[in-house]
Design a protein around this motif. Structure first.
Motif, short mmCIF file in Angstrom:
data_model
loop_
_atom_site.label_atom_id
_atom_site.label_comp_id
_atom_site.label_asym_id
_atom_site.label_seq_id
_atom_site.Cartn_x
_atom_site.Cartn_y
_atom_site.Cartn_z
N THR A 1 0.81 -1.23 0.00
CA THR A 1 0.00 0.00 0.00
C THR A 1 0.84 1.27 0.00
O THR A 1 0.40 2.29 -0.51
CB THR A 1 -0.95 0.07 1.22
N LYS A 2 2.04 1.21 0.60
CA LYS A 2 2.88 2.41 0.60
C LYS A 2 4.36 2.03 0.50
O LYS A 2 4.77 0.95 0.92
CB LYS A 2 2.66 3.26 1.87
N GLN B 1 11.62 -8.69 4.76
CA GLN B 1 10.82 -7.66 5.47
C GLN B 1 10.43 -8.04 6.89
O GLN B 1 10.61 -7.24 7.81
CB GLN B 1 9.58 -7.31 4.65
N GLY C 1 -0.88 -4.51 3.94
CA GLY C 1 -2.05 -4.33 3.09
C GLY C 1 -2.32 -5.60 2.29
O GLY C 1 -3.47 -6.03 2.16
N GLY D 1 2.59 -3.85 11.56
CA GLY D 1 2.01 -3.55 10.25
C GLY D 1 0.70 -2.80 10.45
O GLY D 1 0.11 -2.85 11.55
N GLY E 1 -2.33 -3.27 9.57
CA GLY E 1 -3.51 -4.07 9.93
C GLY E 1 -3.64 -4.30 11.42
O GLY E 1 -4.74 -4.57 11.92
N MET F 1 -3.48 -2.15 13.59
CA MET F 1 -4.14 -1.01 14.25
C MET F 1 -5.65 -1.14 14.32
O MET F 1 -6.33 -0.31 14.93
CB MET F 1 -3.78 0.28 13.51
N ILE G 1 2.93 0.93 10.86
CA ILE G 1 3.19 0.86 9.41
C ILE G 1 4.67 1.13 9.12
O ILE G 1 5.14 0.82 8.02
CB ILE G 1 2.29 1.80 8.57
N1 LIG Z 1 -6.14 2.56 11.92
C1 LIG Z 1 -6.21 1.49 11.14
N2 LIG Z 1 -7.14 0.53 11.37
C2 LIG Z 1 -7.24 -0.55 10.59
N3 LIG Z 1 -6.43 -0.79 9.54
C3 LIG Z 1 -5.48 0.11 9.26
C4 LIG Z 1 -5.31 1.29 10.04
N4 LIG Z 1 -4.29 1.99 9.52
C5 LIG Z 1 -3.84 1.29 8.45
N5 LIG Z 1 -4.56 0.16 8.30
C6 LIG Z 1 -4.40 -0.86 7.24
O1 LIG Z 1 -3.07 -1.27 7.17
C7 LIG Z 1 -2.77 -1.68 5.83
C8 LIG Z 1 -1.45 -1.09 5.43
O2 LIG Z 1 -0.46 -1.52 6.31
P1 LIG Z 1 1.08 -1.41 5.95
O3 LIG Z 1 1.42 0.00 5.65
O4 LIG Z 1 1.82 -2.07 7.04
O5 LIG Z 1 1.11 -2.28 4.61
P2 LIG Z 1 2.22 -2.40 3.49
O6 LIG Z 1 3.54 -2.49 4.13
O7 LIG Z 1 2.03 -1.32 2.48
O8 LIG Z 1 1.80 -3.78 2.79
P3 LIG Z 1 2.54 -5.22 2.76
O9 LIG Z 1 3.40 -5.30 3.97
O10 LIG Z 1 1.42 -6.21 2.76
O11 LIG Z 1 3.29 -5.24 1.48
C9 LIG Z 1 -3.91 -1.18 4.95
O12 LIG Z 1 -4.70 -2.27 4.52
C10 LIG Z 1 -4.72 -0.27 5.89
O13 LIG Z 1 -6.10 -0.35 5.63
#
Ligand SMILES: Nc1ncnc2c1ncn2[C@@H]1O[C@H](COP(=O)(O)OP(=O)(O)OP(=O)(O)O)[C@@H](O)[C@H]1O
Ligand SMILES: [Mg+2]
Length: 410
Positions: free
Chosen positions: A15-16, A187, A212, A328, A330, A332, A367
């Motif tokens: 996601t980011k 990771q 995500g 991560g 999720g 939260m 995150i």
């Molecule tokens: N306050 C919150 N409550 C519930 N979910 C949240 C909250 N804040 C972020 N998320 C969820 O966390 C996810 C993103 O998390 P994170 O940034 O750790 O992922 P990522 O590192 O981009 O993805 P991946 O690790 O799977 O490649 C998204 O699906 C988002 O909806």
């Protein structure tokens, strides 16, 4: 005055994309000086699927972090993840060169080389070689064998491999963004550097990074990474369910989930109502919070049941007294620790990135665990040069062929 060294971590998430720049002091502290993020569109379930989009996001994230830090970074410790990652146990045995003088550094290198020589599928390469312990003659459980007298040296290692093509796509994206990869790091291993204390990894702990696109699992026991697994589900699946279940657009579903979502139905006050915008410009609807929770709970339960199944596949399910650390984005979701405690029957907590100073407030969210952990990893590798040379195989190690090939183009 202590001389500071600039270090940089790059987390390529679904996601980011996040770049963090830090200063490492000689006594191993990390001071955060720059943070940059960009929305990620070119990564799916942890793997690069669009190089142009990923490169553009990397460029933005790194430039933002550089602007904040007022420094330029050349190379970055970069996270790698996805379903292509495998962990396998291996062992090697060698005869000690001079038994009377004791085991030397060269003996340890040889035994690790022997352990590394497992048959890996053709299109995979080594990412990490993680010693679990040494056996000298018949004495097991030795962590530091150098100097010990013995005839026979045996090493138990955990080997992390990845698909060459997946690594190439990470290299291509970073190089297209005008940067170099210092080292590829798994990771979830990076995340654990940010969220676990040495006591926890020594006792036995599971780090569960709910991103995500994927949920990454890493089990630690007696201070070493013992087992990894990936569940191909994450926060995006929850958002999709909310969008479908409430007939609301995806971006609204994401916002509603973050603001009002709860994965533990019994924690929700059903009298509470929320406003939900509808798709196709239809008028908004008022729905009970319990309905939202009843959409979220089964999906989170599925993620946690798969996670538990993966943990039970390892030999360490009964060896996790420090419980589960959820990290991560999720993690939260309100109610996630309570739900994990119920599903796993183990204590759970949320792991925030720790052990940094400087702009620590800017990274106070799960995150950022992977990106912050990459900086801790970088410090642990360069501080302990012997460890790096011995255990990580020096210049011929980590994705060396791919790395050399790409760096030739710069
Ligand atoms: N306050 C919150 N409550 C519930 N979910 C949240 C909250 N804040 C972020 N998320 C969820 O966390 C996810 C993103 O998390 P994170 O940034 O750790 O992922 P990522 O590192 O981009 O993805 P991946 O690790 O799977 O490649 C998204 O699906 C988002 O909806
Ligand atoms: Mg992530």
């Amino acid at each position: 005055m202590a001389k500071e060294r600039i270090i940089a971590g790059l987390d390529l998430g679904t996601t980011k994309i996040c770049a963090i720049i830090g200063e490492a002091t000689v006594n191993g502290e990390v001071r955060i000086v720059g943070v940059g993020t960009a929305a990620s569109y070119g990564i799916r379930t942890g793997m690069v699927v669009n190089i142009d989009q990923t490169a553009a996001a990397i460029r933005k994230a790194v430039e933002d972090a550089e602007r904040m830090a007022g420094v330029k970074v050349g190379s970055l410790y970069t996270g790698i993840a996805g379903g292509h990652i495998r962990g396998l146990d291996s062992r090697g045995v060698v005869a000690v060169s001079h038994p009377d003088k004791g085991i030397t550094d060269a003996d340890v290198r040889r035994v690790l080389d022997a352990a590394k020589a497992v048959t890996m599928p053709k299109d995979t390469e080594l990412i990490h070689l993680l010693p679990q312990g040494f056996i000298v003659d018949d004495q097991p459980g030795i962590k530091e064998p150098i100097g010990i007298s013995g005839v026979r040296l045996e090493a138990e290692v955990y080997i992390i491999t990845g698909a060459v093509t997946a690594a190439q796509n990470v290299y291509k994206s970073v190089n297209q963004a005008g940067r170099r990869i210092k080292e590829l790091v798994l990771q979830p291993l990076a995340s654990s550097y940010a969220v676990c204390s040495p006591d926890e990894t020594e006792l036995g702990v599971a780090v569960v990074d709910i991103g995500g696109g994927t949920t990454d699992i890493a089990l630690f026991f007696e201070g070493a990474l013992r087992y990894i697994a990936v569940v191909g589900l994450g926060g995006r699946n929850v958002t999709n369910d909310v969008a479908i279940g409430l007939s609301t657009p995806l971006d609204q579903a994401e916002q509603i989930k973050k603001e009002h979502g709860c994965s533990f139905l019994s924690m929700v006050d059903d009298k509470e109502k929320i406003q939900v915008p509808m798709v196709g410009g239809r008028p908004p609807k008022e729905v009970p919070k319990g309905l939202l929770s009843s959409i979220i709970q089964p999906r989170m339960e599925e993620i946690f049941n798969f996670t538990l199944r993966e943990i039970r596949r390892s030999d360490y399910a009964e060896l996790l007294p420090a419980g589960i650390i959820l990290t991560g984005g999720g993690a939260m979701l309100e109610g996630s620790t309570q739900q994990v405690e119920q599903v796993f029957g183990m204590p759970a907590k949320i792991g925030m990135p720790q052990g940094v100073t400087g702009l620590a407030d800017a990274i106070q969210s799960p995150i950022y665990s992977t990106a912050v952990g990459l900086l801790h990893y970088s410090v642990s590798r360069t501080d302990d040069k012997i460890q790096r040379d011995r255990y990580q195989l020096g210049p011929s190690g980590t994705f060396s062929k791919v790395k050399q090939w790409f760096n030739n183009f710069l």
